[in-house]
Design a protein around this motif. Structure first.
Motif, PDB file in Angstrom:
ATOM      1  N   PRO A  11     -15.462 -27.827  76.014  1.00 47.97           N
ATOM      2  CA  PRO A  11     -15.329 -27.797  74.778  1.00 47.97           C
ATOM      3  C   PRO A  11     -16.654 -27.528  73.877  1.00 47.97           C
ATOM      4  O   PRO A  11     -16.531 -26.898  72.904  1.00 47.97           O
ATOM      5  CB  PRO A  11     -14.799 -29.210  74.376  1.00 47.97           C
ATOM      6  CG  PRO A  11     -14.055 -29.366  75.786  1.00 47.97           C
ATOM      7  CD  PRO A  11     -14.759 -28.730  76.773  1.00 47.97           C
ATOM      8  N   LEU A  16     -20.477 -21.829  70.391  1.00 46.39           N
ATOM      9  CA  LEU A  16     -20.271 -20.420  70.396  1.00 46.39           C
ATOM     10  C   LEU A  16     -19.479 -20.113  69.240  1.00 46.39           C
ATOM     11  O   LEU A  16     -19.730 -18.985  68.390  1.00 46.39           O
ATOM     12  CB  LEU A  16     -19.633 -19.847  71.592  1.00 46.39           C
ATOM     13  CG  LEU A  16     -19.553 -18.339  71.814  1.00 46.39           C
ATOM     14  CD1 LEU A  16     -21.110 -17.984  71.592  1.00 46.39           C
ATOM     15  CD2 LEU A  16     -19.221 -17.930  73.167  1.00 46.39           C
ATOM     16  N   ALA A  17     -18.534 -20.658  68.678  1.00 48.81           N
ATOM     17  CA  ALA A  17     -17.610 -20.764  67.329  1.00 48.81           C
ATOM     18  C   ALA A  17     -18.686 -20.734  66.316  1.00 48.81           C
ATOM     19  O   ALA A  17     -18.547 -19.936  65.365  1.00 48.81           O
ATOM     20  CB  ALA A  17     -16.616 -21.640  67.348  1.00 48.81           C
ATOM     21  N   LYS A  48     -17.325 -14.011  81.319  1.00 46.03           N
ATOM     22  CA  LYS A  48     -16.957 -14.243  82.808  1.00 46.03           C
ATOM     23  C   LYS A  48     -16.094 -13.253  83.397  1.00 46.03           C
ATOM     24  O   LYS A  48     -15.671 -13.601  84.428  1.00 46.03           O
ATOM     25  CB  LYS A  48     -16.225 -15.665  82.821  1.00 46.03           C
ATOM     26  CG  LYS A  48     -17.104 -16.753  82.036  1.00 46.03           C
ATOM     27  CD  LYS A  48     -16.743 -18.085  82.450  1.00 46.03           C
ATOM     28  CE  LYS A  48     -17.801 -19.238  81.998  1.00 46.03           C
ATOM     29  NZ  LYS A  48     -17.519 -20.572  82.462  1.00 46.03           N
ATOM     30  N   ALA A  60     -12.812 -18.579  64.361  1.00 46.74           N
ATOM     31  CA  ALA A  60     -14.096 -18.516  65.052  1.00 46.74           C
ATOM     32  C   ALA A  60     -13.955 -19.194  66.651  1.00 46.74           C
ATOM     33  O   ALA A  60     -14.748 -18.636  67.345  1.00 46.74           O
ATOM     34  CB  ALA A  60     -14.941 -19.445  64.250  1.00 46.74           C
ATOM     35  N   ARG A  61     -13.064 -20.127  66.607  1.00 43.70           N
ATOM     36  CA  ARG A  61     -12.780 -20.678  67.890  1.00 43.70           C
ATOM     37  C   ARG A  61     -12.080 -19.761  68.953  1.00 43.70           C
ATOM     38  O   ARG A  61     -12.338 -19.609  70.060  1.00 43.70           O
ATOM     39  CB  ARG A  61     -11.995 -21.918  67.773  1.00 43.70           C
ATOM     40  CG  ARG A  61     -12.643 -23.023  67.212  1.00 43.70           C
ATOM     41  CD  ARG A  61     -12.055 -24.278  67.617  1.00 43.70           C
ATOM     42  NE  ARG A  61     -12.344 -24.909  68.811  1.00 43.70           N
ATOM     43  CZ  ARG A  61     -13.477 -25.495  69.055  1.00 43.70           C
ATOM     44  NH1 ARG A  61     -14.580 -25.852  68.044  1.00 43.70           N
ATOM     45  NH2 ARG A  61     -13.735 -26.010  70.412  1.00 43.70           N
ATOM     46  N   LEU A  98     -15.431 -17.294  58.359  1.00 47.50           N
ATOM     47  CA  LEU A  98     -14.316 -17.056  59.383  1.00 47.50           C
ATOM     48  C   LEU A  98     -13.447 -18.455  59.153  1.00 47.50           C
ATOM     49  O   LEU A  98     -13.958 -19.478  59.082  1.00 47.50           O
ATOM     50  CB  LEU A  98     -14.748 -17.207  60.868  1.00 47.50           C
ATOM     51  CG  LEU A  98     -15.371 -15.850  61.180  1.00 47.50           C
ATOM     52  CD1 LEU A  98     -15.958 -15.704  62.817  1.00 47.50           C
ATOM     53  CD2 LEU A  98     -14.368 -14.531  61.210  1.00 47.50           C
ATOM     54  N   ALA A 104     -14.232 -22.968  80.216  1.00 47.65           N
ATOM     55  CA  ALA A 104     -14.693 -23.140  78.774  1.00 47.65           C
ATOM     56  C   ALA A 104     -14.919 -24.329  78.358  1.00 47.65           C
ATOM     57  O   ALA A 104     -13.856 -25.046  77.713  1.00 47.65           O
ATOM     58  CB  ALA A 104     -13.755 -22.277  77.948  1.00 47.65           C
ATOM     59  N   GLU A 160     -19.416 -25.731  74.777  1.00 47.26           N
ATOM     60  CA  GLU A 160     -19.705 -24.471  74.636  1.00 47.26           C
ATOM     61  C   GLU A 160     -18.809 -23.722  73.765  1.00 47.26           C
ATOM     62  O   GLU A 160     -19.466 -22.951  72.826  1.00 47.26           O
ATOM     63  CB  GLU A 160     -19.388 -23.845  76.144  1.00 47.26           C
ATOM     64  CG  GLU A 160     -20.052 -22.616  76.270  1.00 47.26           C
ATOM     65  CD  GLU A 160     -19.853 -22.216  77.946  1.00 47.26           C
ATOM     66  OE1 GLU A 160     -19.627 -22.715  78.755  1.00 47.26           O
ATOM     67  OE2 GLU A 160     -19.828 -20.679  78.109  1.00 47.26           O
ATOM     68  N   VAL A 161     -17.724 -23.958  73.703  1.00 47.64           N
ATOM     69  CA  VAL A 161     -16.722 -23.202  72.733  1.00 47.64           C
ATOM     70  C   VAL A 161     -17.167 -23.597  71.258  1.00 47.64           C
ATOM     71  O   VAL A 161     -17.368 -22.554  70.316  1.00 47.64           O
ATOM     72  CB  VAL A 161     -14.994 -23.839  72.758  1.00 47.64           C
ATOM     73  CG1 VAL A 161     -14.108 -22.807  71.918  1.00 47.64           C
ATOM     74  CG2 VAL A 161     -14.806 -23.350  74.267  1.00 47.64           C
ATOM     75  N   THR A 162     -17.503 -24.821  70.947  1.00 48.12           N
ATOM     76  CA  THR A 162     -18.030 -25.017  69.609  1.00 48.12           C
ATOM     77  C   THR A 162     -19.126 -24.366  69.079  1.00 48.12           C
ATOM     78  O   THR A 162     -19.306 -24.069  68.078  1.00 48.12           O
ATOM     79  CB  THR A 162     -17.832 -26.621  69.572  1.00 48.12           C
ATOM     80  OG1 THR A 162     -16.706 -27.394  69.910  1.00 48.12           O
ATOM     81  CG2 THR A 162     -18.355 -27.266  68.294  1.00 48.12           C
ATOM     82  N   TRP A 168     -20.462 -17.591  65.940  1.00 51.61           N
ATOM     83  CA  TRP A 168     -19.564 -16.472  65.291  1.00 51.61           C
ATOM     84  C   TRP A 168     -19.474 -16.745  63.966  1.00 51.61           C
ATOM     85  O   TRP A 168     -19.555 -15.853  63.079  1.00 51.61           O
ATOM     86  CB  TRP A 168     -18.097 -16.690  65.941  1.00 51.61           C
ATOM     87  CG  TRP A 168     -17.985 -15.915  67.087  1.00 51.61           C
ATOM     88  CD1 TRP A 168     -18.071 -16.186  68.406  1.00 51.61           C
ATOM     89  CD2 TRP A 168     -17.846 -14.445  67.325  1.00 51.61           C
ATOM     90  NE1 TRP A 168     -17.610 -15.025  69.284  1.00 51.61           N
ATOM     91  CE2 TRP A 168     -17.551 -13.974  68.465  1.00 51.61           C
ATOM     92  CE3 TRP A 168     -17.929 -13.392  65.993  1.00 51.61           C
ATOM     93  CZ2 TRP A 168     -17.538 -12.679  68.945  1.00 51.61           C
ATOM     94  CZ3 TRP A 168     -17.844 -11.813  66.311  1.00 51.61           C
ATOM     95  CH2 TRP A 168     -17.773 -11.724  67.736  1.00 51.61           C
ATOM     96  N   ILE A 198     -16.412 -15.927  75.715  1.00 51.96           N
ATOM     97  CA  ILE A 198     -16.673 -16.757  76.857  1.00 51.96           C
ATOM     98  C   ILE A 198     -16.178 -15.977  78.326  1.00 51.96           C
ATOM     99  O   ILE A 198     -16.490 -15.818  79.240  1.00 51.96           O
ATOM    100  CB  ILE A 198     -16.484 -18.160  76.755  1.00 51.96           C
ATOM    101  CG1 ILE A 198     -17.490 -18.872  76.094  1.00 51.96           C
ATOM    102  CG2 ILE A 198     -16.445 -18.861  78.478  1.00 51.96           C
ATOM    103  CD1 ILE A 198     -16.870 -20.400  75.758  1.00 51.96           C
ATOM    104  N   ARG A 212     -12.522 -16.388  68.566  1.00 51.12           N
ATOM    105  CA  ARG A 212     -13.539 -15.545  69.134  1.00 51.12           C
ATOM    106  C   ARG A 212     -14.381 -16.107  70.045  1.00 51.12           C
ATOM    107  O   ARG A 212     -14.934 -15.378  70.887  1.00 51.12           O
ATOM    108  CB  ARG A 212     -14.399 -15.124  67.774  1.00 51.12           C
ATOM    109  CG  ARG A 212     -13.531 -14.136  66.739  1.00 51.12           C
ATOM    110  CD  ARG A 212     -14.706 -13.974  65.606  1.00 51.12           C
ATOM    111  NE  ARG A 212     -13.732 -13.455  64.575  1.00 51.12           N
ATOM    112  CZ  ARG A 212     -13.941 -12.087  64.268  1.00 51.12           C
ATOM    113  NH1 ARG A 212     -14.982 -11.446  64.726  1.00 51.12           N
ATOM    114  NH2 ARG A 212     -13.121 -11.467  63.306  1.00 51.12           N
ATOM    115  N   ALA A 213     -14.814 -17.445  70.160  1.00 48.29           N
ATOM    116  CA  ALA A 213     -15.598 -17.920  71.127  1.00 48.29           C
ATOM    117  C   ALA A 213     -15.107 -18.037  72.390  1.00 48.29           C
ATOM    118  O   ALA A 213     -15.724 -17.698  73.524  1.00 48.29           O
ATOM    119  CB  ALA A 213     -15.946 -19.347  70.699  1.00 48.29           C
ATOM    120  N   LEU A 214     -13.854 -18.302  72.372  1.00 48.09           N
ATOM    121  CA  LEU A 214     -13.032 -18.253  73.824  1.00 48.09           C
ATOM    122  C   LEU A 214     -13.084 -16.743  74.305  1.00 48.09           C
ATOM    123  O   LEU A 214     -13.049 -16.671  75.503  1.00 48.09           O
ATOM    124  CB  LEU A 214     -11.679 -18.773  73.380  1.00 48.09           C
ATOM    125  CG  LEU A 214     -11.055 -20.185  73.304  1.00 48.09           C
ATOM    126  CD1 LEU A 214      -9.697 -20.412  72.968  1.00 48.09           C
ATOM    127  CD2 LEU A 214     -11.647 -21.048  74.494  1.00 48.09           C
TER     128      LEU A 214
END
Lengths: 101, 202
Positions: free
Chosen positions: A71, A77-78, B29, B17-18, B12, A69, A73-75, A81, B25, B20-22
């Protein structure tokens, strides 16, 4: 002197429970050992980060390190959300598909 | 960006939010199953708690052979009661005596015998407890309302991912002839971490 145990919930917010469950599930699945996890987590705590923020940071760090993951990509996607939350009425489950655009 | 979509004031927490993002992902996968996460959370938030450890302590009080086994190989002894750590960790039981009081900490993070006590309380995770109980255990215990006689030594045990400790408190006086089930009601969580002692019978 003794005192009765104070009833306590282990989590103050649902995301704390979620990241706890996520981490245990990943360790159960063999992605990392619990020992490796505690070292990463302990390092964040030692840096003075609050308990659950340190937990998330440590997990993000481990997942970034092994390339699962990144960082950015995480940001991204966050943020998606967050957009989904803004587009969702109160009382309705927030779903990523609800993010506009 | 045009605002042609309905806008609400749901917001959020950034950490929410982070997380949820993790999870998104990792789910995409195939590394985690959201249903499995729910089971883990449900188990540790509601199902596993200090009653497990209390059953172990009460059995040790009433069954000398079990107490001996618990002292020699706590991992196997508690495993025989169905309490097996999911992370393959070992358990060591440390027995209080009139001369020695044991107290447990995790100075690194918050390692704790989950299967016996559930998840750790807030104070166990706090930087103050983690740093101070090693340096000035008596002062910390006094803050928990536990004033030990001066002749009683305090031993502090530092947990790790691989080795977690269970304190076996002293059996309270006045409980002769009690069943293990009844004794277990006197065994508090704090008494098994060492920041308390077992309750006296009412």
């Amino acid at each position: 002197m003794t005192r009765p145990d104070t009833p306590e919930t282990p989590f103050d917010a649902p995301w704390q429970a979620q990241v706890f469950g996520l981490t245990v599930a990943l360790s159960d699945g063999g992605l990392f050992t619990w020992d490796a996890w505690t070292r990463a987590f302990g390092a964040r705590l030692a840096a003075g980060v609050g308990y659950w923020d340190a937990w998330v940071q440590a997990l993000e760090g481990m997942l970034a390190q092994c390339g699962i993951a990144p960082p950015d990509e995480v940001t991204a996607l966050a943020n998606r959300w967050q957009d989904a939350a803004h587009a969702t009425p109160h009382g309705v489950a927030i779903r990523l598909e609800n993010a506009p655009g | 960006m045009p605002h042609d979509h309905p806008h609400h004031d749901n917001h959020l927490d950034p950490m929410d939010a982070r997380v949820r993002a993790l999870e998104t992902i990792l789910t995409r996968k195939g590394l985690v199953d959201p249903a499995a996460i729910d089971v883990i959370v449900e188990t540790y938030a509601h199902k596993v708690g200090p009653r497990n450890g209390a059953a172990v302590v009460a059995r040790a009080w009433t069954d000398p052979a079990f107490a001996d086994w618990l002292a020699r190989d706590a991992t196997a002894a508690v495993g025989s009661m169905g309490f097996t750590g999911r992370q393959g960790e070992h358990v060591q039981a440390v027995f209080n005596t009139p001369q020695t009081h044991n107290v447990v900490v995790c100075t690194l993070c918050s390692c704790y015998p989950w299967t016996l006590l559930g998840l750790p309380p807030v104070w166990y995770k706090s930087p103050a407890y983690r740093s101070r109980v090693v340096i000035e255990p008596r002062a910390v215990l006094a803050e928990f309302g536990l004033d030990l006689p001066p002749e009683c030594q305090v031993r502090v045990w530092d947990s790790t991912a691989e080795l977690r400790y269970l304190v076996v408190p002293l059996r309270p006086a006045g409980t002769e002839g009690w069943s293990a089930e009844r004794l277990a009601t006197l065994v508090t969580r704090d008494s098994m971490v060492g920041t308390g002692i077992a309750q006296a019978p009412q």
